[in-house]
Enzyme design. Structure first.
Site, short mmCIF file in Angstrom:
data_model
loop_
_atom_site.label_atom_id
_atom_site.label_comp_id
_atom_site.label_asym_id
_atom_site.label_seq_id
_atom_site.Cartn_x
_atom_site.Cartn_y
_atom_site.Cartn_z
N GLU A 315 0.35 4.83 5.43
CA GLU A 315 -0.32 4.08 6.51
C GLU A 315 -1.01 5.03 7.49
OE1 GLU A 315 -0.63 1.23 5.59
OE2 GLU A 315 1.12 1.06 4.28
N TYR A 402 -5.29 1.23 -6.10
CA TYR A 402 -4.38 2.26 -5.57
C TYR A 402 -4.27 3.45 -6.51
CZ TYR A 402 -2.64 -0.96 -1.95
OH TYR A 402 -2.54 -1.79 -0.88
N1 BES Z 1 -3.61 -1.98 3.62
C1 BES Z 1 -2.50 -2.12 2.76
C2 BES Z 1 -1.90 -3.49 2.80
C3 BES Z 1 -2.81 -4.62 2.39
C4 BES Z 1 -3.87 -4.44 1.53
C5 BES Z 1 -2.57 -5.88 2.89
C6 BES Z 1 -4.70 -5.51 1.21
C7 BES Z 1 -3.38 -6.94 2.56
C8 BES Z 1 -4.46 -6.76 1.72
C9 BES Z 1 -1.40 -1.09 3.08
O1 BES Z 1 -1.90 0.14 3.48
C10 BES Z 1 -0.63 -0.83 1.82
O2 BES Z 1 -1.22 -0.38 0.89
N2 BES Z 1 0.66 -1.10 1.83
C11 BES Z 1 1.53 -0.86 0.69
C12 BES Z 1 2.33 0.39 0.86
C13 BES Z 1 1.81 1.61 0.21
C14 BES Z 1 2.83 2.74 0.31
C15 BES Z 1 1.30 1.46 -1.18
C16 BES Z 1 2.53 -1.99 0.63
O3 BES Z 1 2.58 -2.78 1.57
O4 BES Z 1 3.25 -2.07 -0.35
ZN ZN Z 2 -2.85 1.13 1.91
#
Ligand code: BES
Ligand code: ZN
Length: 620
Positions: A315, A402
């Site tokens: 984050e 990702y």
């Molecule tokens: N920005 C994302 C969360 C998100 C993306 C919410 C698209 C809604 C729509 C956040 O940065 C994220 O990727 N969170 C991941 C954690 C990460 C370590 C891969 C999660 O929440 O699992």
């Molecule tokens: Zn993210």
């Protein structure tokens, strides 16, 4: 419809950070793509500043107030259009004092309703008086019983990707940036926080005032209200959490100050002032959200041994990739998330070393493979560049963006060398700060500022196979990892009959355990599950990642002694990444489905509206 050429121009003048030289370096947009996920007309009339004035009503579970928008004409237009979702619009006042005759257009099931407001070319601002509806997708209202403290209610928002429109009438596209200030009234005694300059102490009367001076898109709007306290880590970082959780939260996250320094050493200054983290109640539907200045995170990362804090590295990394340089549309989502995973792993590598981060690359590789299997090896949804026109943008929320995104950057690094890569990325963040970028612009920039330097590099990388091609390209970096090899040897020994207590697990981190649990033999008899449980106390683990994987094995192998703990986990945990696999696994057998429905009946009120939607669909 969307804005990009105009917006990029505008964003560069707006950034006001003396970036005019940098702005010239950025490539001209080769193709200008529409953002299909906003109904706004920001390409003609674009908002520049929001003055929000709202009251949070826990009794009615409503936010009510006004949004004062400053705007600019980029082209002549007889109206300005905002995105809304289920909002009740009471009235709209123009800056000339007149009442506007607005129209709330028919609702699209994904995008919501366009709010069209007639304006004259002389108008520069308007105020929308509104309240939230009965199903605001961004909001979760928690009763006291659903919090850690059990005494006060809690509210938080989750605006990404297109949910900001369910609590603020806004031009809701990632390419539309604006500054904001806000007055928020909450019940006296509660703390309110936003993705902005935040208080560190509660106000006496429940009135709070916020200011966000850096321009941000609507998906980064955030609000949290509850019995929240603050604990400083160093002069610019700190932790917020419900007061009862604050000591634990602080302990787990006490390294975030160092983390910001590590990130800055890699890719340049942190440009947002403070960096704080808010630990939310357990209903939070995701792991973390990069709300500017104030990351929101799930309490499920509080494992007690800091083993899950790389989520915070992720984050934090968004403060560069995503918040500073933002994907122009949700089709370019990999520019936000793939870059962030790459950057997150660089932070983790600098902190814990290469052999540790190699495990994360390997787990990521497995996740990418699973995503390709699920989507189909030929599916266009496995291209980095997505085509989400007419579809829900959350469809793009897969490990393609990702992990395939991060693997692509890893390949670039391995091809050009780390020094070249890091110099390139620093320049990229500097020259694009507070701007939006689409895939094609990035590729042109990559070519011009990096790959052109050596004739072989482009050939080696084969960009098209990654960005406009399906599946996992043949040149995908995949080291295979030493520490996992050791865990695999123990897995094999266990499968061959070595009792659990005799396995050599000394010094294993969470990640060796994850790998081990993911690769247990299929169809394990209950006795073997029991043997593992007795040796390693997996049913009682306080580590959410391990609990999730263990419960998955328990369901598959009908290991009933784990069920009470699993049920408890499902009642309180709202993180979708954990819920989905467990409910899906239960659904695979008729008895499992009965159990799943039974658990869900009780758990559903504790889940976020979006998680409810997901599990409703799984169990329908
Ligand atoms: N920005 C994302 C969360 C998100 C993306 C919410 C698209 C809604 C729509 C956040 O940065 C994220 O990727 N969170 C991941 C954690 C990460 C370590 C891969 C999660 O929440 O699992
Ligand atoms: Zn993210």
């Amino acid at each position: 419809m969307l804005p990009l050429a105009a917006l990029c121009l505008l964003a560069s003048c707006q950034s006001g950070t003396g970036d005019s030289k940098a702005a010239q370096q950025a490539p001209a947009a080769a193709t200008i793509e529409k953002d299909w996920h906003t109904l706004s007309n920001a390409d003609s009339v674009k908002v520049t500043h929001l003055g929000l004035d709202i009251a949070v009503d826990f009794n009615q579970k409503k936010i009510k107030g006004s949004a004062h928008w400053d705007f600019q004409f980029l082209k002549s237009s007889s109206s300005i259009v905002f995105d809304t979702w289920d909002l009740t619009i009471d009235s709209v006042l123009l800056d000339d004092g007149s009442k506007a005759s607005f129209v709330l257009e028919a609702k699209d099931t994904v995008l919501g309703s366009a709010l069209r407001i007639p304006v004259k070319s002389t108008n520069k601002a308007l105020t929308i008086y509104y309240s939230t509806g009965t199903h605001p997708t961004a909001l979760q209202w928690l009763d006291p019983a659903q919090t850690f403290g059990k005494k006060q209610p809690f509210l938080y928002t989750q605006s990404e990707s297109i949910y900001a429109r369910s609590w603020i009438p806004c031009q809701d596209g990632p390419g539309i940036r604006y500054t904001y200030d806000a007055r928020v009234k909450v019940p006296a005694g509660l703390m309110a926080l936003m993705s902005a300059e935040n208080p560190q102490q509660r106000s006496v009367d429940g009135n709070y005032h916020f200011k966000m001076e850096q321009p941000v898109p609507a998906y980064l709007m955030a609000l949290a209200v509850g019995d929240i306290g603050f604990s400083a880590v160093d002069s610019r970082t700190g932790v917020y959490a419900e007061t009862v959780l604050l000591p634990k939260g602080h302990k787990e996250l006490e390294d975030i100050g160092t983390m910001v320094h590590t990130a800055e050493k890699l890719y340049g200054p942190y440009r947002w002032g403070r960096y704080d983290v808010l630990v939310l109640p357990s209903g939070f539907p995701i792991g973390g959200m990069e709300n500017p200045r104030l990351t929101f995170c799930t309490p499920t990362i509080l494992a007690g041994d800091k083993s899950l804090v790389n989520l915070i590295a992720h984050e934090l990394a968004h403060s560069w990739s995503g918040n500073l340089v933002t994907n122009a549309t949700w089709n370019d989502f990999w520019l936000n998330e793939g870059f962030t995973v790459y950057f997150e792993r660089r932070i983790t590598e600098a902190t814990y070393g290469k052999d540790y981060v190699d495990m994360l690359w390997e787990l990521g590789f497995q996740d990418m493979k699973a995503a390709v299997d699920e989507l189909g090896a030929q599916s266009k949804d496995t291209w980095l560049k997505l085509d989400l026109k007419g579809r829900d943008p959350d469809i793009g929320l897969t490990d393609i963006a990702y992990e395939k995104g991060a693997a692509f950057l890893y390949l670039v690094e391995q091809t050009v060398g780390r020094d070249n890569m890091d110099r390139f990325l620093r320049g990229y963040f500097d020259s694009h700060a507070f701007k939006t970028i689409e895939t094609e612009q990035f590729l042109a920039y990559l070519d011009e500022h990096l790959l052109n330097q050596h004739p072989d590099w482009k050939k080696k990388i084969n960009i098209d196979a990654w960005v406009y091609g399906p599946g996992i390209p043949a040149n995908c970096p995949h080291a295979g990892d030493l520490r996992f090899k050791k865990a695999e040897a123990q897995s094999a020994a266990f499968a061959a009959g070595t009792p659990a207590a005799k396995l050599d697990t000394a010094g294993w981190s969470t990640y060796e355990w994850m790998h081990f649990l993911r690769h247990l033999p299929n169809g394990m008899p209950v006795e073997k599950m029991k043997d593992l449980d007795q040796a390693f106390h997996l049913t009682q683990t306080g580590n959410s990642e391990l609990a999730d994987l263990w419960f998955l094995q328990a369901i598959r192998n009908h290991y009933e002694p784990a069920y009470p703990a699993m049920k408890q986990f499902l009642y309180v945990t709202g993180r979708q990444k954990f819920l989905e696999p467990l409910y899906k696994a239960m659904k695979a057998t008729p008895e499992g489905l009965v159990m799943a429905r039974d658990i869900y009946n009780k758990a559903r009120p504790n889940y976020h509206p979006l998680a409810q939607k997901t599990i409703d669909e799984i169990l329908q």
